[in-house]
Design an enzyme around this catalytic site. Structure first.
Site, PDB file in Angstrom:
ATOM      1  N   ARG A   4      13.390  -3.379  10.177  1.00 34.63           N
ATOM      2  CA  ARG A   4      12.535  -2.866  11.250  1.00 34.63           C
ATOM      3  C   ARG A   4      12.156  -4.006  12.188  1.00 34.63           C
ATOM      4  NH1 ARG A   4       8.438   0.287   7.172  1.00 34.63           N
ATOM      5  NH2 ARG A   4       9.658   2.199   6.853  1.00 34.63           N
ATOM      6  N   ARG A  64       1.265  -9.538  13.520  1.00 34.90           N
ATOM      7  CA  ARG A  64       0.545  -8.421  12.917  1.00 34.90           C
ATOM      8  C   ARG A  64      -0.594  -8.918  12.028  1.00 34.90           C
ATOM      9  NH1 ARG A  64       5.160  -5.204   9.988  1.00 34.90           N
ATOM     10  NH2 ARG A  64       3.503  -3.737   9.423  1.00 34.90           N
ATOM     11  N   LYS A 111       0.814  -1.213   0.000  1.00 33.39           N
ATOM     12  CA  LYS A 111       0.000   0.000   0.000  1.00 33.39           C
ATOM     13  C   LYS A 111       0.849   1.264   0.000  1.00 33.39           C
ATOM     14  CE  LYS A 111      -2.084  -0.873   3.852  1.00 33.39           C
ATOM     15  NZ  LYS A 111      -1.292  -2.077   4.192  1.00 33.39           N
ATOM     16  N   ARG A 151      12.499  -7.318   3.800  1.00 30.17           N
ATOM     17  CA  ARG A 151      12.530  -5.869   3.606  1.00 30.17           C
ATOM     18  C   ARG A 151      13.592  -5.211   4.479  1.00 30.17           C
ATOM     19  NH1 ARG A 151       7.037  -2.440   4.156  1.00 30.17           N
ATOM     20  NH2 ARG A 151       7.235  -3.024   6.364  1.00 30.17           N
ATOM     21  N   ARG A 200      -8.066   1.030  10.790  1.00 25.76           N
ATOM     22  CA  ARG A 200      -7.836  -0.401  10.945  1.00 25.76           C
ATOM     23  C   ARG A 200      -8.943  -1.079  11.747  1.00 25.76           C
ATOM     24  NH1 ARG A 200      -1.344  -1.352  11.791  1.00 25.76           N
ATOM     25  NH2 ARG A 200      -0.674  -0.363   9.850  1.00 25.76           N
TER      26      ARG A 200
END
Length: 228
Positions: A160, A171, A13, A127, A88
């Site tokens: 991260r 998550r 996104k 990532r 959310r």
């Protein structure tokens, strides 16, 4: 035009939102970035944010709502925005509607990014980001020119904490419980569309443009400026 991108962490996104916002000439509002910036400050709020973010839990509604409400009240969003990372939950969606209504505005479209769980884990666990300029890389799909060094300034890239495989799985679990009801909400409002988020960045963006273009084609002949 006011566009909301929906989908689990790692659906792409953020990348697509930034590109779409630039093409539409409106701000890209990324709540994840805003929360990380707030968390980096040495304040009681930052410590409270860290207590949730480090575990991969969603930040409480009261904190997130306040940050988003302040952002959409700024002059640069008067003509529209591309929003990702919020809302959310159904409660947050209602808060967003109320905040927009205070400015005489409403969402034009909510776009759901379609992607599988295994694909998300693969994407996020590979990532890497530059801690200086925020550039995002991927070990497989978008590797840096020099191993684990930023292309722009040579800074060592980092993963991260919320991109570790364990946190990603957590998550996704949280996302599934709280966020999926949003799809029904926006479908009932008649503003929900879906985009296949698996493929190259350009392929996904072309699909996204088709969805946004379909919405724009419904605008009055007076042009998008009147609707905004």
């Amino acid at each position: 035009m006011r566009v909301l991108l929906l989908g689990p962490p790692g659906a792409g996104k953020g990348t697509q939102a930034a590109r779409l916002a630039a093409d539409l000439g409106v701000p890209h509002i990324a709540t994840g970035d805003m929360l990380r910036q707030a968390a980096n400050a040495d304040t009681p709020l930052s410590r409270r944010l860290h207590s949730f973010m480090d575990r991969g839990d969603l930040v409480p509604d009261d904190l997130t709502n306040a940050i988003v409400e302040e952002r959409i009240s700024q002059p640069d969003v008067a003509k529209g925005f591309v929003l990702d990372g919020y809302p959310r939950s159904v409660y947050q969606a209602k808060m967003l509607d109320e905040s927009l209504a205070m400015h005489g505005a409403s969402l034009d479209k909510a776009i759901k990014f379609m992607i599988t769980g295994p694909e998300i884990v693969k994407r996020l666990s590979g990532r890497l980001v530059c801690p200086v300029d925020g550039s995002v890389y991927h070990l497989v799909t978008n590797p840096p020119k020099v191993d684990k060094l930023c292309d722009l300034d040579g800074t060592p890239l980092v993963q991260r904490e919320d991109d570790s495989e364990e946190t990603v799985l957590r998550r996704l679990e949280v996302y599934g419980k709280r966020t999926k009801p949003l799809y029904d909400l926006y479908r009932e409002k008649g503003i929900l569309d879906e985009v296949d988020a698996i493929g190259s960045t350009d392929e996904v963006y072309d699909r996204l443009l088709e969805v946004v273009g379909a919405e724009e084609s419904k605008e009055p002949q007076g042009g998008p400026g009147e609707k905004q």
